[in-house]
Structures are given as C-alpha cells and as structure tokens.
Design an enzyme around this catalytic site. Structure first.
Site, PDB file in Angstrom:
ATOM      1  N   ASN A   9       0.876  -1.176   0.000  1.00  0.00           N
ATOM      2  CA  ASN A   9       0.000   0.000   0.000  1.00  0.00           C
ATOM      3  C   ASN A   9       0.911   1.223   0.000  1.00  0.00           C
ATOM      4  OD1 ASN A   9      -1.758   2.062   0.474  1.00  0.00           O
ATOM      5  ND2 ASN A   9      -2.428   1.360   2.488  1.00  0.00           N
ATOM      6  N   LYS A  11       0.120   4.233  -0.327  1.00  0.00           N
ATOM      7  CA  LYS A  11      -0.538   5.410   0.274  1.00  0.00           C
ATOM      8  C   LYS A  11      -0.351   6.640  -0.629  1.00  0.00           C
ATOM      9  CE  LYS A  11      -0.176   3.189   4.731  1.00  0.00           C
ATOM     10  NZ  LYS A  11      -0.059   3.282   6.176  1.00  0.00           N
ATOM     11  N   HIS A  95      -9.495   1.248   4.921  1.00  0.00           N
ATOM     12  CA  HIS A  95      -8.215   1.426   5.628  1.00  0.00           C
ATOM     13  C   HIS A  95      -8.420   2.358   6.820  1.00  0.00           C
ATOM     14  CE1 HIS A  95      -4.086   2.549   6.495  1.00  0.00           C
ATOM     15  NE2 HIS A  95      -3.734   1.451   5.882  1.00  0.00           N
ATOM     16  N   GLU A  97      -6.772   4.739   7.895  1.00  0.00           N
ATOM     17  CA  GLU A  97      -6.546   6.165   7.615  1.00  0.00           C
ATOM     18  C   GLU A  97      -7.797   6.782   6.988  1.00  0.00           C
ATOM     19  OE1 GLU A  97      -2.918   5.502   5.484  1.00  0.00           O
ATOM     20  OE2 GLU A  97      -1.937   4.980   7.372  1.00  0.00           O
ATOM     21  N   GLU A 167      -5.085  -4.800  10.637  1.00  0.00           N
ATOM     22  CA  GLU A 167      -4.067  -3.774  10.825  1.00  0.00           C
ATOM     23  C   GLU A 167      -4.324  -3.044  12.141  1.00  0.00           C
ATOM     24  OE1 GLU A 167      -2.221  -2.543   6.800  1.00  0.00           O
ATOM     25  OE2 GLU A 167      -3.957  -1.287   7.140  1.00  0.00           O
ATOM     26  N   GLY A 173       2.746   2.511  10.761  1.00  0.00           N
ATOM     27  CA  GLY A 173       3.680   3.616  10.598  1.00  0.00           C
ATOM     28  C   GLY A 173       4.387   4.023  11.872  1.00  0.00           C
ATOM     29  N   SER A 213       3.725  -1.995  10.301  1.00  0.00           N
ATOM     30  CA  SER A 213       5.184  -2.069  10.481  1.00  0.00           C
ATOM     31  C   SER A 213       5.751  -3.446  10.160  1.00  0.00           C
ATOM     32  CB  SER A 213       5.573  -1.628  11.891  1.00  0.00           C
ATOM     33  OG  SER A 213       5.177  -0.285  12.116  1.00  0.00           O
TER      34      SER A 213
HETATM   35  P1  13P Z   1       3.200   0.478   7.681  1.00  0.00           P
HETATM   36  O1  13P Z   1       3.722  -0.807   7.097  1.00  0.00           O
HETATM   37  O2  13P Z   1       3.909   1.691   7.197  1.00  0.00           O
HETATM   38  O3  13P Z   1       3.087   0.409   9.170  1.00  0.00           O
HETATM   39  O4  13P Z   1       1.693   0.640   7.120  1.00  0.00           O
HETATM   40  C1  13P Z   1       0.824  -0.412   7.187  1.00  0.00           C
HETATM   41  C2  13P Z   1      -0.397  -0.075   6.448  1.00  0.00           C
HETATM   42  O5  13P Z   1      -1.157   0.794   6.839  1.00  0.00           O
HETATM   43  C3  13P Z   1      -0.672  -0.790   5.189  1.00  0.00           C
HETATM   44  O6  13P Z   1      -1.960  -0.546   4.734  1.00  0.00           O
END
Ligand code: 13P
Length: 251
Positions: A9, A11, A95, A97, A167, A173, A213
């Site tokens: 992803n 983003k 997601h 976010e 997640e 992150g 992560s």
């Molecule tokens: P990270 O791997 O940067 O923690 O992000 C995970 C994520 O949100 C994938 O959709």
C-alpha cells in the site's frame, strides 16, 4: 492450503515517474513469482503507469479506495469501471486512515465491498483497533463489529475472492509491530467470526493479511503463524529490496 498474498500500500506516495521506477525495481525480482500473490497499490494517478510496467508479469495491481456507486455526480470519486479499465484487480477498502481522517464508516465500507465483489474486483477489507481500544480490552469487540458490518450480505462463495487485512492502528507507521502471538490471536478470532457468519468452508478459504510495520526483519515470524496469510505493507513497500524480501519471507 491458502496462497499467501503480499500487497504494497503505497498510500499518498510516489509521482508517476517514481512509481514506475519502484514498480520496475519490484518487477526485476518478482515478475515470475507464482508461489505468492504479489499486489502493488499505488495512488490513483500512477495506476495506469504501474499497470503498464507489470503487464505480462504475475504481479497484480490494486487501488487504495473505490466509490460504492457506478457513475455520476460524485465529485472526486473513482468507480469500478475506471479501475477495471486500468487492469486493477484488487481494491483496499476501509483502511484505518480513511476511517480516521475521512470518517468512512462500516455502512459505506460494506457498500463498497459489495460493489467490488459484484464487479469482480477483489476487496482487501481493513480492520483493526486503536491503542486505546486495545488497552481497554476492546480489540475483539471492535474487530468483530468491523467484520460483521463490513462483510454484511457477502455470500459464503465470495470469501475465496475477498481478503481481510488485520491492521492494528497502533502498529501502522509507528515501527511498533504486533508480536506474532498478538497478531495470530486476532487472526484466529477473525476466522472464528467468519465461520460463525458463513460457515467453516469460507472461513478456511478466506485470506487474512497482517499489516502494521511489517518489514523484512519481522516478516518471516509473522507469516509463519497458522492464520496469517500475508501482509499489507506500507513503509517497507516503498523500497523494492525490502518489499521483495518480505515476499520471499512468505515463500
Ligand atoms: P506500515 O507498514 O507503514 O506500518 O503501514 C501499514 C499499512 O497501513 C498498510 O496498509
């Protein structure tokens, strides 16, 4: 035996030129990978270019969101027809976010999941608890609601197409990863909820990715857990070598 699936992803990262460079780097290593499903999810603006780079390889392309509607007056939205025209096969939905910053809720996420399945796109439905919810011992309650609401009215036969991504929000992150045991526990719980909803066959078939992560150093341990069927990778997916290393950990 469920085939593992590793998705990147990206983003809101990568211009078209940068996306092409990254996709080319990943292609060098993984073009012929058939043992693991590999999916790249760039921003909308780079979907066409990335699709072109990976055409005629085993690598698939996914989008990061999709409208629940077919077409019309929905300013700023992108629909399934537009994605399929670019050879998109997967779509990340719900997601954290998007839930947090854009107030997406389970009702709308469910409409998107149903639309994606109707149009032969594979949804990657994201679920997960915040740190406060984990500390309040609400992880199972929160995840169960997200699964039951997000997958409402999805028939048992669709669970082979669908992917769930667990997640934990506190691991995204942050560099903090759920331990393999913590992740396995929630993955097994999710599979149990699916079993209760649509039966054992669909529960055994559905693939559940871990995200938060995940990186080369922890991928193997996470991916060796019985109910972890892959990864949804953020930061580490922005580097071709790291992403390829995670795919190899899934072999
Ligand atoms: P990270 O791997 O940067 O923690 O992000 C995970 C994520 O949100 C994938 O959709």
């Amino acid at each position: 035996m469920r085939k593992k699936i590793i998705a990147g992803n990206w983003k809101m990262n990568k211009t078209i030129g940068e996306a092409v460079e990254l996709a080319n780097g990943i292609k060098l290593d993984l073009a012929a990978c058939t043992e693991v499903d590999v999916v790249l999810c760039p921003p909308f603006t780079a979907l066409k270019s990335v699709s072109d780079v990976v055409s005629e390889t085993q690598i698939a392309v996914g989008a990061q969101n999709m409208s629940s509607e077919d077409e019309g007056a929905y300013t700023g939205e992108i629909c399934h027809t537009m994605l399929k025209e670019l050879f998109v096969r997967y779509v990340i939905l719900g997601h954290s976010e998007r839930r947090e910053y854009y107030k997406e809720n389970d009702f709308w996420i469910n409409k998107k999941v149903l639309k994606a399945l109707e149009k032969n796109l594979r949804p990657i439905l994201c679920v997960g608890e915040t740190l406060a919810q984990r500390e309040a011992n609400e992880t199972e309650k929160v995840v169960e609601v997200q699964i039951r609401e997000g997958l409402k009215d999805v028939p048992a036969s669709a669970y082979t197409e669908l992917v769930i991504a667990y997640e934990p929000v506190w691991a995204i992150g942050t560099g903090k990863t759920a331990t393999a045991e913590q992740a396995q526990e929630v993955h097994a719980f999710i599979r149990g909820v699916v079993k209760d909803m649509v039966g054992a066959e669909a529960a055994n078939a559905v693939r559940i990715q871990y995200g938060g992560s995940m990186k080369p150093a922890n991928a193997e341990e996470l991916l060796s857990q019985p109910d972890i069927d892959g990864g949804l990778i953020g930061g580490a997916a922005l580097d071709a070598t790291s992403f390829a290393a995670i795919v190899k950990a899934a072999l």
